[in-house]
Design an enzyme around this catalytic site. Structure first.
Site, PDB file in Angstrom:
ATOM      1  N   ASP A   1      -9.153  82.309 -55.129  1.00 31.47           N
ATOM      2  CA  ASP A   1      -9.739  83.605 -55.426  1.00 31.47           C
ATOM      3  C   ASP A   1      -9.095  84.236 -56.655  1.00 31.47           C
ATOM      4  OD1 ASP A   1     -11.429  83.531 -53.187  1.00 31.47           O
ATOM      5  OD2 ASP A   1      -9.833  84.289 -51.898  1.00 31.47           O
ATOM      6  N   LYS A   2      -9.821  85.129 -57.279  1.00 31.40           N
ATOM      7  CA  LYS A   2      -9.325  85.837 -58.460  1.00 31.40           C
ATOM      8  C   LYS A   2      -7.977  86.496 -58.189  1.00 31.40           C
ATOM      9  CE  LYS A   2     -10.652  89.783 -61.368  1.00 31.40           C
ATOM     10  NZ  LYS A   2     -11.699  90.800 -61.614  1.00 31.40           N
TER      11      LYS A   2
END
Length: 204
Positions: free
Chosen positions: A51-52
């Protein structure tokens, strides 16, 4: 093993998208940082996602068969994370994580979980995590054999200890050792051989 195959290890920094193109927000002149800002090699693709707002180890390759084995849940390849959580989990919470917890209508597979006795030696995150001075934090080491969307964060939240920082430190036998955030390297011949042999044994 085809000579044209490439295998890269990348230490993904916080706030970087796990893709090579950036979806530009409507009305914005700025694009978000992506793998393209760090990796100059073309025609390789990330194996799985981070994930970011997560950091750590990312494997990229153009070996489609290996990519399939490492992303297909039934093959169960191990991924290890260091997770900073709010408050200090008790043994009951750790036991729940080990047995599996219910998140979004399914029960996670059993996991290896241990409470780290000291903060791991990691580069500082930019920006730093937000935490409450009155609330202690702790670090866990989790090894999973499945990779559902935001699974680690949902698991720790389910037992009452929200994730503050998440760093993937190993994929199978590959680790972050020798890399700093934003750096990448090619796998050695021995690492490639070992990874391919491992994936073949899983795919039988």
């Amino acid at each position: 093993m085809a000579a044209s195959y490439r295998y890269l290890l990348f230490y993904k920094p916080y706030n970087v998208l796990t893709q090579f193109s950036s979806p530009q927000a409507e009305g914005s002149q700025e694009s978000e940082p992506t793998l393209k800002d760090f990796i100059s090699v073309s025609d390789v693709y990330p194996v799985g996602r981070l994930d970011k707002d997560s950091e750590g180890l990312l494997l990229l390759t153009n070996n489609g068969r290996l990519q399939h084995v490492l992303t297909e849940p039934k093959f169960g390849h191990p991924r290890t994370y260091w997770v900073q959580v709010e408050r200090v989990p008790d043994e009951m919470a750790l036991a729940q994580l080990r047995k599996g917890v219910m998140i979004q209508g399914y029960k996670t597979r059993p996991a290896k979980v241990r409470l780290l006795q000291a903060e791991p030696d990691l580069p500082p995150r930019d920006p730093p995590i937000r935490f409450r001075k009155s609330v202690p934090t702790a670090w866990l080491e989790l090894t999973l054999t499945e990779g559902r969307n935001r699974q680690v964060r949902r698991m720790t939240a389910a037992v009452g200890f929200p994730t503050l920082r998440l760093v993937r430190v190993a994929i199978a036998q590959l680790t972050l050792v020798g890399l700093q955030p934003g750096q990448w390297r090619e796998l050695t011949e021995n690492e490639v051989r070992s990874l391919v042999q491992w994936s073949q044994s899983r795919a039988r």
